[in-house]
Enzyme design. Structure first.
Site, short mmCIF file in Angstrom:
data_model
loop_
_atom_site.label_atom_id
_atom_site.label_comp_id
_atom_site.label_asym_id
_atom_site.label_seq_id
_atom_site.Cartn_x
_atom_site.Cartn_y
_atom_site.Cartn_z
N HIS A 282 -32.90 -68.98 17.91
CA HIS A 282 -31.84 -68.12 17.35
C HIS A 282 -32.31 -67.35 16.12
CE1 HIS A 282 -30.51 -70.89 14.08
NE2 HIS A 282 -30.73 -71.86 14.95
N ASP A 294 -35.38 -73.12 10.59
CA ASP A 294 -34.16 -73.00 11.39
C ASP A 294 -33.64 -71.57 11.35
OD1 ASP A 294 -31.95 -73.57 12.86
OD2 ASP A 294 -30.87 -74.62 11.28
N GLU A 328 -26.11 -68.40 16.35
CA GLU A 328 -26.01 -69.80 16.75
C GLU A 328 -25.30 -70.61 15.67
OE1 GLU A 328 -27.07 -74.06 16.93
OE2 GLU A 328 -27.61 -72.68 15.35
N GLU A 329 -25.61 -70.31 14.41
CA GLU A 329 -25.15 -71.19 13.32
C GLU A 329 -23.65 -71.26 13.15
OE1 GLU A 329 -26.91 -73.27 12.07
OE2 GLU A 329 -28.99 -72.60 11.89
N ASP A 356 -35.49 -75.05 18.69
CA ASP A 356 -34.57 -74.98 17.55
C ASP A 356 -34.52 -76.34 16.86
OD1 ASP A 356 -32.67 -74.28 15.70
OD2 ASP A 356 -30.98 -74.43 17.09
N HIS A 426 -30.74 -75.89 6.66
CA HIS A 426 -29.54 -75.27 6.09
C HIS A 426 -29.52 -75.26 4.55
CE1 HIS A 426 -27.04 -76.17 9.99
NE2 HIS A 426 -28.14 -75.51 10.23
ZN LIG Z 1 -30.91 -73.86 14.43
#
Ligand SMILES: [Zn+2]
Length: 464
Positions: A282, A294, A328-329, A356, A426
């Protein structure tokens, strides 16, 4: 005489399969050699991370990432490269959040927090209230309205350090992040703070998506993640002084949906062009770091899979498609849109692979497929052994490709070593310098090798 013909038969049968294994081993070696000497993934990631940065859906950076990756795919000489429009949510963090806890008037300790993605803002002047610490949603329910009303609920269930898969530890905790605010609001809480999903004690707060379910807009309460160090300080302080108050201020905001894109490129299959194999990651990321692990890593690895197949001279039988999914998030709109269009066009997807889980040393793959298909994968085990790829098990594939699931498709996820992933995930700590070039390249080569084998031998379909 009989004996001789039996030997001949044995020789033809096993000789041929040994020859095929040798050929496969040689092709796979070529893929790894190419990835480790001429790989492009690291350069692409450098640009995505350091020239563009965090790519939250609907942001200028997300749009720049769309344009950059499309231009790079254009330069690979694929058969087709295109953008697939998709409407995405636009949530903006605003000015940096601020928080402290206060044991008595004027005696306060600052802690690091960040708003959870999708959260509402606090009142303009911030929010201050007493704190109720709980280990999870069940405890919240047990305490009930009497204890919760007017308070800030502090969810403090840590990730289980005894689980070897840190993703399993994450799954065991993430409900308090996603649904904590929705549940706490039912008992009259005024805000929610959640322990960051991180196994290490440090100062980085980790964001992530949250939802309000059916909660009316007027009843939605702000939610933030607090760094694990802040969590430990607050929890200890609350034990000494249960009257401790918590203050936080955030001014994040949800805007109307905006248009964005999935970025797609493909090599058309020479024999079965209508059978499609998808490789993806993503393109969006959270905004605190630069989204290198990520999921910048997954995007550039997926792009390199097509380049590796091309530059090693392999001509795919099936259509190999790279898809860089948007959003995606905080919405999964890109993954859902891609599957919706594929189904609408009656496209036949036989295989999909997502990366991912970070750009760390690859260990293997997990598969969402039939037992026969897993057996097929196990028959290739020895081909992966020289590269220390040993994990081939059933399990989750990836959020973006999951909407493609049907009876026939093989869904797979790259499984890198996961021990350090949640130190970055994140947070502001998800940055380019934490990705190792060789580890990233080994992941791309492992993915390309699996794609090569599935393309060459086809996906075994079970007799039904
Ligand atoms: Zn991810």
């Amino acid at each position: 005489m009989k004996r001789i013909s039996l030997l001949l038969l044995l020789y033809i049968t096993f000789g041929n399969s040994v020859l095929a294994q040798d050929k496969d081993a040689a092709q796979i070696k070529k893929i790894y050699d190419q990835a480790l000497t001429q790989g492009k993934a690291y350069d692409w990631l450098n640009y995505l991370s350091n020239q563009i940065g965090g790519r939250l859906s609907g942001s200028v950076q997300a749009q720049q990432a769309v344009e950059y990756t499309k231009s790079q795919l254009d330069s690979l000489g694929l058969d087709r490269v295109w953008l697939q429009p998709v409407k995405v949510p636009k949530w903006v963090r605003g000015t940096p959040e601020f928080a402290y806890f206060e044991t008595s008037p004027g005696l306060s300790t600052n802690v690091n927090i960040c708003a959870l993605g999708g959260s509402v803002a606090t009142p303009l002047g911030g929010l201050k209230a007493g704190v109720v610490e709980v280990q999870g949603i069940e405890e919240l329910e047990a305490l009930g309205k009497e204890k919760i009303e007017g308070k800030i609920v502090f969810f403090n269930r840590p990730m289980d350090p005894t689980l070897i898969s840190t993703f399993a530890a994450y799954s065991g905790c993430v409900d308090q992040r996603y649904s904590g605010a929705e549940e706490a609001a039912k008992y009259g809480a005024v805000g929610v703070i959640v322990r960051s999903m991180n196994l290490r004690i440090d100062n980085f707060p980790h964001t992530g998506s949250m939802g309000y379910g059916d909660t009316p807009v007027s009843k939605r309460i702000p939610a933030a993640a607090i760094s694990t160090k802040g969590v430990e300080l607050l929890s200890t302080t609350l034990k000494l002084n249960s009257e401790t108050k918590f203050y936080f201020k955030q001014n994040c905001k949800q805007f109307n949906d905006v248009e964005s894109f999935n970025v797609i490129g493909e090599i058309r299959g020479a024999e079965f062009p209508n059978e499609i194999m998808v490789i993806g990651g993503h393109l969006d990321s959270w905004d605190l770091g630069d989204g290198s692990h990520d999921d910048g890593a997954g995007c550039v690895q997926s792009m390199d899979v097509l380049r590796l197949l091309k530059t090693t001279g392999y001509k795919p039988k099936r259509t190999i498609r790279v898809v860089l999914f948007m959003n995606e998030e905080n919405g999964l709109r890109g993954g859902n849109k891609y599957a919706e269009i594929a189904k609408g066009k009656n496209e036949k997807h036989v295989f999909a692979l997502e990366s991912d889980a970070g750009g760390f040393t690859p260990r293997g793959f997990s598969f969402d497929c039939s037992d026969e298909n897993l057996k097929q994968v196990h028959s290739w085990k020895s081909l992966f052994e020289p590269y220390y790829i040993h994990l081939f098990e059933k399990g989750f594939s990836g959020a973006d490709i999951r909407p493609l699931k049907d009876d026939g498709i093989v869904l797979a996820g790259l499984r890198p070593d996961s021990q350090r992933y949640f130190e970055h995930h994140h947070s502001e700590n998800d940055t380019f310098e934490h990705v190792n070039k060789r580890e990233l390249e080994l992941g791309a080569a492992s993915m390309a090798s699996l794609v090569y084998l599935f393309d060459k031998y086809g996906v075994v379909t079970s007799a039904k």
